[in-house]
Design an enzyme around this catalytic site. Structure first.
Site, PDB file in Angstrom:
ATOM      1  N   ILE A  12       0.857  -1.635   0.477  1.00 57.27           N
ATOM      2  CA  ILE A  12      -0.426   0.521  -0.044  1.00 57.27           C
ATOM      3  C   ILE A  12       0.730   1.103  -0.667  1.00 57.27           C
ATOM      4  CG2 ILE A  12      -1.942   1.382   1.672  1.00 57.27           C
ATOM      5  CD1 ILE A  12      -2.636  -0.855   2.604  1.00 57.27           C
ATOM      6  N   LYS A  34      12.430  -0.317   5.963  1.00 58.11           N
ATOM      7  CA  LYS A  34      13.597  -1.041   6.258  1.00 58.11           C
ATOM      8  C   LYS A  34      13.951  -2.639   5.853  1.00 58.11           C
ATOM      9  CE  LYS A  34      13.747  -4.706  10.409  1.00 58.11           C
ATOM     10  NZ  LYS A  34      13.410  -5.053  11.535  1.00 58.11           N
ATOM     11  N   ASP A  59      14.795   1.519   9.995  1.00 55.22           N
ATOM     12  CA  ASP A  59      14.358   1.010  11.284  1.00 55.22           C
ATOM     13  C   ASP A  59      13.282   2.079  11.704  1.00 55.22           C
ATOM     14  OD1 ASP A  59      13.054  -1.229  12.729  1.00 55.22           O
ATOM     15  OD2 ASP A  59      14.871  -2.321  13.262  1.00 55.22           O
ATOM     16  N   THR A 123      -6.598  -0.686  10.619  1.00 52.41           N
ATOM     17  CA  THR A 123      -7.276  -1.907   9.890  1.00 52.41           C
ATOM     18  C   THR A 123      -8.128  -2.194  10.526  1.00 52.41           C
ATOM     19  OG1 THR A 123      -6.979  -4.478   9.472  1.00 52.41           O
ATOM     20  CG2 THR A 123      -6.145  -3.763  11.413  1.00 52.41           C
ATOM     21  N   ASP A 124      -9.478  -2.886   9.366  1.00 58.31           N
ATOM     22  CA  ASP A 124     -10.947  -2.748  10.474  1.00 58.31           C
ATOM     23  C   ASP A 124     -10.098  -4.566  11.167  1.00 58.31           C
ATOM     24  OD1 ASP A 124      -9.797  -5.067   8.492  1.00 58.31           O
ATOM     25  OD2 ASP A 124     -12.186  -4.834   7.461  1.00 58.31           O
ATOM     26  N   GLU A 125      -8.945  -5.638  10.942  1.00 58.53           N
ATOM     27  CA  GLU A 125      -8.683  -6.381  11.888  1.00 58.53           C
ATOM     28  C   GLU A 125      -9.459  -5.779  13.719  1.00 58.53           C
ATOM     29  OE1 GLU A 125      -6.661  -9.687  10.058  1.00 58.53           O
ATOM     30  OE2 GLU A 125      -6.529  -8.033   8.119  1.00 58.53           O
ATOM     31  N   TYR A 148      -1.488 -10.346  14.704  1.00 62.18           N
ATOM     32  CA  TYR A 148      -1.456  -9.038  13.748  1.00 62.18           C
ATOM     33  C   TYR A 148      -2.807  -8.238  14.552  1.00 62.18           C
ATOM     34  CZ  TYR A 148      -2.723  -6.068  10.119  1.00 62.18           C
ATOM     35  OH  TYR A 148      -3.029  -5.340   8.917  1.00 62.18           O
ATOM     36  N   SER A 151      -1.776  -6.421  17.818  1.00 63.46           N
ATOM     37  CA  SER A 151      -0.709  -5.463  17.105  1.00 63.46           C
ATOM     38  C   SER A 151      -0.992  -4.398  17.166  1.00 63.46           C
ATOM     39  CB  SER A 151       0.722  -6.061  16.601  1.00 63.46           C
ATOM     40  OG  SER A 151       0.161  -6.077  14.781  1.00 63.46           O
ATOM     41  N   LYS A 152      -2.068  -4.462  16.198  1.00 60.78           N
ATOM     42  CA  LYS A 152      -2.256  -3.183  15.355  1.00 60.78           C
ATOM     43  C   LYS A 152      -3.296  -2.361  16.569  1.00 60.78           C
ATOM     44  CE  LYS A 152      -1.831  -1.670  11.374  1.00 60.78           C
ATOM     45  NZ  LYS A 152      -0.366  -1.071  10.545  1.00 60.78           N
ATOM     46  N   ASN A 178      -7.486  -4.987   1.555  1.00 57.04           N
ATOM     47  CA  ASN A 178      -6.771  -4.193  -0.526  1.00 57.04           C
ATOM     48  C   ASN A 178      -6.237  -5.354  -0.933  1.00 57.04           C
ATOM     49  OD1 ASN A 178      -5.415  -0.373  -0.337  1.00 57.04           O
ATOM     50  ND2 ASN A 178      -6.598  -1.819   2.278  1.00 57.04           N
ATOM     51  N   LYS A 187      -0.637 -13.297  -0.102  1.00 53.92           N
ATOM     52  CA  LYS A 187      -1.879 -12.248   0.529  1.00 53.92           C
ATOM     53  C   LYS A 187      -3.295 -13.012  -0.169  1.00 53.92           C
ATOM     54  CE  LYS A 187      -0.719  -9.491   3.504  1.00 53.92           C
ATOM     55  NZ  LYS A 187       0.104  -8.480   3.400  1.00 53.92           N
TER      56      LYS A 187
HETATM   57  P1  NAD Z   1       3.609  -4.511   3.087  1.00 55.20           P
HETATM   58  O1  NAD Z   1       3.310  -5.923   4.689  1.00 55.20           O
HETATM   59  O2  NAD Z   1       3.279  -4.692   1.795  1.00 55.20           O
HETATM   60  O3  NAD Z   1       3.912  -3.803   3.713  1.00 55.20           O
HETATM   61  C1  NAD Z   1       5.272  -3.615   5.220  1.00 55.20           C
HETATM   62  C2  NAD Z   1       6.220  -2.194   4.300  1.00 55.20           C
HETATM   63  O4  NAD Z   1       6.499  -2.252   5.552  1.00 55.20           O
HETATM   64  C3  NAD Z   1       7.424  -3.546   3.860  1.00 55.20           C
HETATM   65  O5  NAD Z   1       8.036  -2.583   3.304  1.00 55.20           O
HETATM   66  C4  NAD Z   1       8.426  -3.014   4.361  1.00 55.20           C
HETATM   67  O6  NAD Z   1       9.632  -3.701   4.042  1.00 55.20           O
HETATM   68  C5  NAD Z   1       8.663  -2.523   6.086  1.00 55.20           C
HETATM   69  N1  NAD Z   1       8.782  -2.401   6.908  1.00 55.20           N
HETATM   70  C6  NAD Z   1       8.198  -3.132   7.694  1.00 55.20           C
HETATM   71  N2  NAD Z   1       8.720  -3.493   9.136  1.00 55.20           N
HETATM   72  C7  NAD Z   1       9.421  -1.954   9.435  1.00 55.20           C
HETATM   73  C8  NAD Z   1      10.402  -1.271  10.421  1.00 55.20           C
HETATM   74  N3  NAD Z   1      10.378  -2.179  10.904  1.00 55.20           N
HETATM   75  N4  NAD Z   1      11.053  -0.088  10.082  1.00 55.20           N
HETATM   76  C9  NAD Z   1      10.597   0.336   7.995  1.00 55.20           C
HETATM   77  N5  NAD Z   1       9.508  -0.326   8.097  1.00 55.20           N
HETATM   78  C10 NAD Z   1       9.284  -1.424   7.655  1.00 55.20           C
HETATM   79  O7  NAD Z   1       2.008  -4.599   3.950  1.00 55.20           O
HETATM   80  P2  NAD Z   1       0.992  -3.687   3.816  1.00 55.20           P
HETATM   81  O8  NAD Z   1       0.096  -4.839   2.806  1.00 55.20           O
HETATM   82  O9  NAD Z   1       1.996  -2.928   2.176  1.00 55.20           O
HETATM   83  O10 NAD Z   1       0.149  -2.342   4.705  1.00 55.20           O
HETATM   84  C11 NAD Z   1       0.749  -1.599   4.948  1.00 55.20           C
HETATM   85  C12 NAD Z   1      -0.132  -1.121   6.292  1.00 55.20           C
HETATM   86  O11 NAD Z   1      -1.402  -1.010   5.440  1.00 55.20           O
HETATM   87  C13 NAD Z   1       0.142  -1.291   7.495  1.00 55.20           C
HETATM   88  O12 NAD Z   1       0.832  -1.088   8.041  1.00 55.20           O
HETATM   89  C14 NAD Z   1      -0.941  -2.804   7.424  1.00 55.20           C
HETATM   90  O13 NAD Z   1      -0.973  -2.982   9.271  1.00 55.20           O
HETATM   91  C15 NAD Z   1      -2.117  -1.635   7.501  1.00 55.20           C
HETATM   92  N6  NAD Z   1      -3.010  -2.254   6.787  1.00 55.20           N
HETATM   93  C16 NAD Z   1      -3.293  -3.597   5.424  1.00 55.20           C
HETATM   94  C17 NAD Z   1      -4.405  -3.804   5.070  1.00 55.20           C
HETATM   95  C18 NAD Z   1      -4.269  -4.463   3.474  1.00 55.20           C
HETATM   96  O14 NAD Z   1      -5.140  -5.053   3.001  1.00 55.20           O
HETATM   97  N7  NAD Z   1      -2.919  -4.936   3.120  1.00 55.20           N
HETATM   98  C19 NAD Z   1      -5.361  -3.774   5.123  1.00 55.20           C
HETATM   99  C20 NAD Z   1      -6.080  -2.668   6.370  1.00 55.20           C
HETATM  100  C21 NAD Z   1      -4.554  -2.185   6.743  1.00 55.20           C
HETATM  101  P1  TYD Z   2      -5.492 -12.531   3.727  1.00 52.43           P
HETATM  102  O1  TYD Z   2      -4.940 -12.254   1.813  1.00 52.43           O
HETATM  103  O2  TYD Z   2      -3.887 -13.200   4.287  1.00 52.43           O
HETATM  104  O3  TYD Z   2      -6.326 -11.333   4.781  1.00 52.43           O
HETATM  105  P2  TYD Z   2      -6.979 -11.322   6.100  1.00 52.43           P
HETATM  106  O4  TYD Z   2      -6.489 -12.853   6.599  1.00 52.43           O
HETATM  107  O5  TYD Z   2      -5.629 -10.533   6.617  1.00 52.43           O
HETATM  108  O6  TYD Z   2      -7.806 -11.208   6.107  1.00 52.43           O
HETATM  109  O7  TYD Z   2      -6.475 -13.866   4.474  1.00 52.43           O
HETATM  110  C1  TYD Z   2      -8.256 -12.899   4.012  1.00 52.43           C
HETATM  111  C2  TYD Z   2      -8.837 -14.491   3.804  1.00 52.43           C
HETATM  112  O8  TYD Z   2      -8.417 -16.015   2.666  1.00 52.43           O
HETATM  113  C3  TYD Z   2      -8.596 -14.889   4.734  1.00 52.43           C
HETATM  114  O9  TYD Z   2      -9.800 -15.318   5.679  1.00 52.43           O
HETATM  115  C4  TYD Z   2      -7.513 -16.037   4.905  1.00 52.43           C
HETATM  116  C5  TYD Z   2      -8.180 -16.988   3.474  1.00 52.43           C
HETATM  117  N1  TYD Z   2      -6.987 -17.329   2.904  1.00 52.43           N
HETATM  118  C6  TYD Z   2      -7.225 -18.916   2.468  1.00 52.43           C
HETATM  119  O10 TYD Z   2      -8.286 -19.255   2.194  1.00 52.43           O
HETATM  120  N2  TYD Z   2      -5.798 -19.073   1.455  1.00 52.43           N
HETATM  121  C7  TYD Z   2      -4.363 -18.188   1.827  1.00 52.43           C
HETATM  122  O11 TYD Z   2      -4.101 -19.188   0.982  1.00 52.43           O
HETATM  123  C8  TYD Z   2      -4.793 -17.719   2.209  1.00 52.43           C
HETATM  124  C9  TYD Z   2      -3.191 -16.244   1.996  1.00 52.43           C
HETATM  125  C10 TYD Z   2      -5.625 -16.625   2.384  1.00 52.43           C
END
Ligand code: NAD
Ligand code: TYD
Length: 338
Positions: A12, A34, A59, A123-125, A148, A151-152, A178, A187
Site C-alpha cells: 500500500i 527497512k 527501521d 485495519t478493520d481487523e 496481527y 498488535s495493530k 486491499n 495474501k
Molecule cells: P506490506 O507487508 O506489503 O508492507 C510493509 C512495509 O513495511 C514493507 O515495505 C516493509 O519493508 C516495511 N517495514 C516493516 N517493518 C519495518 C520497520 N521496522 N521499519 C521500517 N519499515 C518496515 O504491508 P501492506 O499490505 O502494504 O500494509 C501497509 C499498512 O497497512 C500496514 O500497517 C498494515 O497493517 C495496514 N493495512 C493493510 C491492509 C491490507 O489489506 N494489506 C489492510 C488494512 C491495513
Molecule cells: P489474507 O489475504 O491473509 O488477509 P486477512 O487474513 O488479513 O484478511 O486472507 C484473506 C482471507 O483468505 C482470509 O479469510 C484467509 C483466507 N486465505 C485462504 O483461504 N488461503 C490462503 O492461502 C490465504 C493466504 C488466505
C-alpha cells in the site's frame, strides 16, 4: 508539504507514494523503509529519479534512524508494519516489535521534532470477527483476535495516548482488505493469481466462506490522501468499499478471469482462530470528506489480474526472493540514496 512515508516500499505504501508523485506532485516524499521480505524498491523504480522523491533505508524501531530522517518533515504517514496474519500466528514477537514498539518510537520522535501531522494506518481487523449485518464504526469497541490484529490495536492505543497526553496531531485510518498491483504474493488474491498462473493448487482455509470487504488499493490511497490533507485532528476514519465477498467467491472469479479450472481449488486445514467476517462502515469518510471508492470489485480484480499478467518477472523475482539479495548488496545495512 514534506511527507515521510514509512513502509513505502511495501504494497500500500508504494501505491500511496505513486499516487502522490503522479497526481499530487507538489509534495516532497521521503520513503523510509527497512526493506524486510515485504519491502521492494522495484515497486517504485520508474519514479525513483524524480527530484521530489528520496529513499532512506531505516527501521522505525531505531530512533536514531528516525530522528535523522524526519528533521524537517511536515507529516509522517505510518504504513510500516508486519502485515500478514499467518506469519503472526507462527511468531507474534516481530509484530509487537515493528507494529507496537516501532509506532511508539515514531510518535516519540515526531513529538520531539515537532512534526505537524501523524497519520497512522490501521485495519478493520482491530474490531475482530463480526456477525453478518454488524459493522465496525469509528467508536466501536476493539476485539482483536489474531496476533496481527492485537498488535495493530495496541498501536492504535499508543497513537490515541500520544494525542490525548501530549497533544500530537494524529489521525488514524482503518481500512478493509486491499488488493491490486504490487501486493506480495502471500495474501489471498495475489497468491491465488500466482498459483493459478502456474496451475498449482489454490489453498482454501477451512470452508472458504469467510467474508472480507475488498477495496482496490488506489481507492484506499486516495482516501488516505484526503485524510492526510483534510482529516480532522484526533479522529479515526474507516475506509471501506461495501464489497463484501467470501473467499470462494473471490477465488472462483479469479479462476474464471484466468480461464483456469475450479479443480485447482484445494481445501486445507483452517487458520487457527480464523476471523469469520470483517465488516466496516465507511459513512463518516464519505460524508465528511466526500470520498467514495471508484473501482468496483469486478473492475479492480480484472485490473489486478492484468497487472500480474504483465508483470510476471516481478512476480517470479518476488516469489524467489531474488530482489532481497540484490538490494542488500546494493544498499548494505543502511543507505541514504538522495
Ligand atoms: P506490506 O507487508 O506489503 O508492507 C510493509 C512495509 O513495511 C514493507 O515495505 C516493509 O519493508 C516495511 N517495514 C516493516 N517493518 C519495518 C520497520 N521496522 N521499519 C521500517 N519499515 C518496515 O504491508 P501492506 O499490505 O502494504 O500494509 C501497509 C499498512 O497497512 C500496514 O500497517 C498494515 O497493517 C495496514 N493495512 C493493510 C491492509 C491490507 O489489506 N494489506 C489492510 C488494512 C491495513
Ligand atoms: P489474507 O489475504 O491473509 O488477509 P486477512 O487474513 O488479513 O484478511 O486472507 C484473506 C482471507 O483468505 C482470509 O479469510 C484467509 C483466507 N486465505 C485462504 O483461504 N488461503 C490462503 O492461502 C490465504 C493466504 C488466505
Amino acid at each position: 508539504m514534506k511527507i515521510l512515508v514509512t513502509g513505502g516500499a511495501g504494497f500500500i505504501g508504494s501505491n500511496f507514494i505513486r499516487l502522490l508523485l503522479v497526481k499530487y506532485p507538489e509534495h516532497k516524499i521521503i520513503n523510509f523503509d527497512k526493506l524486510t521480505y515485504a519491502g521492494n524498491l522495484e515497486n517504485l523504480a520508474d519514479l525513483a529519479n524524480l527530484p521530489n522523491y528520496s529513499f532512506i533505508k531505516g527501521d522505525i524501531c531505531d530512533s536514531e534512524n528516525v530522528m535523522e530522517a524526519i528533521s524537517d518533515v511536515d507529516a509522517i504517514v505510518n504504513f510500516a508494519a508486519e502485515s500478514h496474519v499467518d506469519r503472526s500466528i507462527k511468531s507474534a514477537t516481530p509484530f509487537v516489535s515493528a507494529n507496537v514498539y516501532g509506532t511508539q518510537v515514531l510518535l516519540d520522535c515526531a513529538r520531539e521534532k515537532g512534526v505537524s501531522r501523524f497519520i497512522h494506518i490501521s485495519t478493520d481487523e482491530v474490531g475482530g470477527s463480526l456477525e453478518p449485518g454488524d459493522y465496525l464504526d469509528e467508536n466501536s469497541r476493539l476485539y482483536p483476535s489474531s496476533p496481527y490484529a492485537a498488535s495493530k490495536a495496541a498501536a492504535e492505543h499508543f497513537v490515541y495516548a500520544a494525542r490525548h497526553t501530549h497533544g500530537l496531531d494524529t489521525v488514524m485510518t482503518r481500512t478493509c482488505n486491499n488488493y491490486g498491483p504490487y501486493q506480495f504474493p502471500e495474501k489471498l488474491i495475489p497468491l491465488m493469481i500466482a498459483n493459478a498462473l502456474e496451475n498449482k493448487p489454490l489453498p482454501v482455509y477451512g470452508d472458504g466462506l469467510q467474508v472480507r470487504d475488498w477495496i482496490y488499493v488506489e481507492d484506499n490511497c486516495e482516501a488516505l490522501y484526503q485524510v492526510l490533507i483534510n482529516g480532522r485532528s484526533g479522529e479515526i476514519y474507516n475506509i471501506g468499499s461495501r464489497a463484501e465477498k467470501n473467499n470462494l467467491e473471490v477465488i472462483e472469479t479469479i479462476l474464471k478471469l484466468l480461464d483456469r479450472s475450479k479443480d485447482l481449488i484445494t481445501f486445507v486445514a483452517d487458520r487457527p482462530g480464523h476471523d469469520r467476517r470483517y465488516g466496516i462502515n465507511p459513512s463518516k469518510i464519505e460524508q465528511e470528506l466526500g470520498w467514495k471508492p471508484e473501482v468496483s470489485f469486478e473492475q479492480g480484480l480484472k485490473k489486478t489480474i492484468d497487472w500480474y499478467l504483465n508483470n510476471q518477472t516481478w512476480l517470479e523475482r518476488t516469489r524467489s526472493g531474488v530482489y532481497r539479495e540484490y538490494y542488500q548488496e546494493m544498499y548494505g545495512e543502511r543507505a541514504l540514496l538522495k
